[in-house]
Structure formats: structure tokens, C-alpha cells
Design an enzyme around this catalytic site. Structure first.
Site, PDB file in Angstrom:
ATOM      1  CB  CYS A 192      -0.858  -0.001   1.260  1.00 39.01           C
ATOM      2  SG  CYS A 192       0.163   0.069   2.735  1.00 39.01           S
ATOM      3  CG  HIS A 251       3.561  -6.468  11.521  1.00 39.48           C
ATOM      4  ND1 HIS A 251       2.425  -6.120  12.196  1.00 39.48           N
ATOM      5  CD2 HIS A 251       4.556  -6.467  12.444  1.00 39.48           C
ATOM      6  CE1 HIS A 251       2.718  -5.911  13.478  1.00 39.48           C
ATOM      7  NE2 HIS A 251       4.001  -6.100  13.632  1.00 39.48           N
ATOM      8  CG  HIS A 297       2.519  -0.881  12.708  1.00 40.98           C
ATOM      9  ND1 HIS A 297       3.514  -1.824  12.556  1.00 40.98           N
ATOM     10  CD2 HIS A 297       1.524  -1.290  11.912  1.00 40.98           C
ATOM     11  CE1 HIS A 297       3.121  -2.764  11.724  1.00 40.98           C
ATOM     12  NE2 HIS A 297       1.914  -2.465  11.306  1.00 40.98           N
ATOM     13  CD  GLU A 340      -3.299   1.253  13.261  1.00 41.64           C
ATOM     14  OE1 GLU A 340      -2.975   0.546  12.294  1.00 41.64           O
ATOM     15  OE2 GLU A 340      -4.449   1.694  13.430  1.00 41.64           O
ATOM     16  CB  THR A 362      -5.586   2.103   9.937  1.00 41.63           C
ATOM     17  OG1 THR A 362      -4.481   1.229  10.194  1.00 41.63           O
ATOM     18  CG2 THR A 362      -5.350   3.437  10.592  1.00 41.63           C
ATOM     19  CB  CYS A 383      -6.168   2.421   6.094  1.00 43.41           C
ATOM     20  SG  CYS A 383      -5.369   1.904   4.625  1.00 43.41           S
TER      21      CYS A 383
HETATM   22  S1  SF4 Z   1      -2.753   2.371   7.408  1.00 42.20           S
HETATM   23 FE1  SF4 Z   1      -3.233   1.615   5.355  1.00 42.20          FE
HETATM   24  S2  SF4 Z   1      -1.914   2.784   3.940  1.00 42.20           S
HETATM   25 FE2  SF4 Z   1      -1.099   3.004   6.027  1.00 42.20          FE
HETATM   26  S3  SF4 Z   1       0.443   1.392   6.231  1.00 42.20           S
HETATM   27 FE3  SF4 Z   1      -1.457   0.578   7.085  1.00 42.20          FE
HETATM   28  S4  SF4 Z   1      -2.423  -0.488   5.368  1.00 42.20           S
HETATM   29 FE4  SF4 Z   1      -0.865   0.855   4.480  1.00 42.20          FE
END
Ligand code: SF4
Length: 279
Positions: free
Chosen positions: A10, A39, A72, A124, A160, A188
Site C-alpha cells: 500500500c 509486518h 505503525h 498501531e 486502520t 485506511c
Molecule cells: S494504514 Fe493503510 S496505507 Fe497506512 S500502512 Fe497501514 S495499510 Fe498501508
């Protein structure tokens, strides 16, 4: 075999890897990563081979080190402590995660009790909770939501990478536990669209293969949402886990991958399945 369009890295992971690469290219002193950068074991190993050491806390840092904060994110005290020690910091926290941290902090300032829907052990979530002075309650199931005491002013944020269906269900239960319930959608966009594509593909194939690190929350979520459409979902970390007889009698196989899975790892999986199909 059909590979989902948006399988793999991503925006946030690409950004973290680029920042780490640039830092390693430029740093004259040693570089350390506070926790695994992302990860994915293959990516972490390749950085380790280049000399990026993963450390658990700032006690393992020398004064001249550059410290990379992983995608994270971390709590504000940790950043503050690194700054006070005069360490060079490269913050690769994904902007989506930063937003979740900011919303959680704002809810506390505005007088809400924060409830975060997520895995309490995920870095996170630990980082977001730290932005609430560690006051947030973390829950991850409808049962946990229903078990909460009544909260007059409740603010809600999400990990997210959770699926929209899951957070909708848990928020539904939370509505009965609060008077004023303020929800920030901190999902996200990249994960949501990856999950949507994979769910659609799951209903068109006989089996789905999901590739990604076993520690990767978004990979686990991807497998989970696909299982709702197709009971035959295989979650693997690398091509060498694939057994020939997994696909016996099947015609169509779908492949998708978590947001931290490199293209090379996906390509190896595709080659392996193609080889079985041709034999
Ligand atoms: S929040 Fe979404 S865009 Fe950001 S690292 Fe995680 S998966 Fe990727």
C-alpha cells in the site's frame, strides 16, 4: 489463476520502505528501527542484511544513531524522549495512522472517553492509545462492547486495517452503551479497497490464497473477509508453504496479498501455483 488488482504494498508501506532506504543510503552513523519497520519478515530480513537493527526500546540506542519510527507509529512520550536525547528521528508513521492518533487525542481534549476498536496488542493500537494518555479502552468484539459500563460521552476510533463490516457491527453495539457517541472513521482507504476487491474475487473462484506476514493485521483481516464469501481461503507467508494437493480438482484460484507483502513474494506464489496447474 486471478491475481487481485491491488494486491500487495500500500501507499503507507511503500512510503516507509522508501524513507528507510533513503535513510540507510544517507546516514553516516548507524540506523536502528524501533520495532519492525513493517509486518513482513522478508522485508525486515532484507533490511537487517543491510545493517538495519531492530530494537525494542530507546535504551538500545547510541547517541549518534538515527532512529526509524515504524509505519505503525508510537506514542508521543517515546518521540519526546528520543527528541530529548538528541537522537536523529525518521518518522515513517503512515499518515492514516497519524490521523487516528490525532483524532484520539482530540477526543480526549474534548472530554470524551475514547473507545478504540482494534487488537490491544498491535503496535498501531498501542501507539494510538498512548495518544490518549493511555486512557482509551480497547475492545474488538460485540460482546466486549456490550460488556462496557454506560459512557455518557463516548468517542470511537478504529484500527486502520479493520474491515468496515466488523467496525459497523461493533459500533452498533456501542451505541447502546453511550448517550453521545462520536465516531471518527479511521479506517485506511487502501485496506478498505483491497478488501473489497478480494471479497469480489473470492466469490468468483474455487479457492483464495492470501499472502502476507503472519504478524500482519491487514493480511489476517483480508483472509477473514474473504472467508465470509469462500470457505476455502489459504493464508500463507511464502510460496514454499504451498502443497500440490491444495488445488486438486479446483478450476479457478484467486490470489491477493496484504499491504506489506512485496511484489517478489506474490510473484513466487503465482509461479508456484502456475507450476502446479501446468503439471
Ligand atoms: S494504514 Fe493503510 S496505507 Fe497506512 S500502512 Fe497501514 S495499510 Fe498501508
Amino acid at each position: 489463476m486471478i491475481v487481485a488488482d491491488n494486491a500487495g504494498f500500500c501507499f503507507g508501506v511503500k512510503r516507509a520502505i522508501k524513507m528507510a532506504n533513503d535513510t540507510m543510503d544517507a546516514a553516516g552513523s548507524s540506523v536502528k528501527s524501533l520495532g519492525s519497520l513493517i509486518h513482513n519478515p522478508q522485508v525486515v530480513n532484507s533490511f537487517r542484511e543491510r545493517g538495519l537493527e531492530v530494537i525494542a526500546d530507546l535504551d538500545d540506542v547510541d547517541p549518534d544513531d538515527t532512529v526509524i519510527i515504524r509505519s505503525h507509529g508510537v506514542g508521543p512520550e517515546l518521540k519526546q524522549s528520543a527528541t530529548e536525547r538528541g537522537l536523529k528521528i525518521v518518522d515513517t508513521t503512515c499518515p492514516f495512522v497519524t490521523k487516528a492518533q490525532q483524532y484520539a487525542a482530540r477526543l480526549i481534549t474534548d472530554g470524551y472517553k475514547v473507545v478504540m476498536i482494534g487488537d490491544k496488542n498491535h503496535p498501531e493500537v498501542i501507539g494510538v492509545v498512548a495518544h490518549t494518555q493511555n486512557q482509551a479502552i480497547v475492545i474488538d468484539t460485540i460482546a466486549q462492547a456490550e460488556a462496557l459500563k454506560f459512557i455518557p460521552r463516548m468517542g470511537v476510533v478504529f484500527q486502520t486495517t479493520h474491515s468496515i463490516g466488523h467496525v459497523q457491527a461493533v459500533v452498533g453495539a456501542l451505541l447502546k452503551r453511550g448517550k453521545e457517541v462520536r465516531v471518527f472513521n479511521t479506517l485506511c482507504g487502501a485496506t478498505t479497497s483491497m478488501q473489497k476487491t478480494a471479497i469480489e474475487l473470492s466469490s468468483e473462484v474455487d479457492a483464495m490464497v492470501i499472502v502476507g506476514g503472519r504478524q500482519s493485521a491487514n493480511t489476517a483481516q483480508l483472509a477473514e473477509v474473504c472467508r465470509k464469501k469462500n470457505p476455502r481461503v489459504l493464508q500463507i507467508e511464502a510460496a514454499d508453504e504451498i502443497k500440490d494437493d491444495w488445488f486438486r480438482g479446483l478450476t479457478r484460484v484467486g490470489v491477493s496479498a496484504g499491504a506489506s507483502t512485496p511484489d517478489e513474494v506474490i510473484a513466487e506464489v503465482v509461479d508456484r501455483i502456475t507450476g502446479i496447474g501446468a503439471s
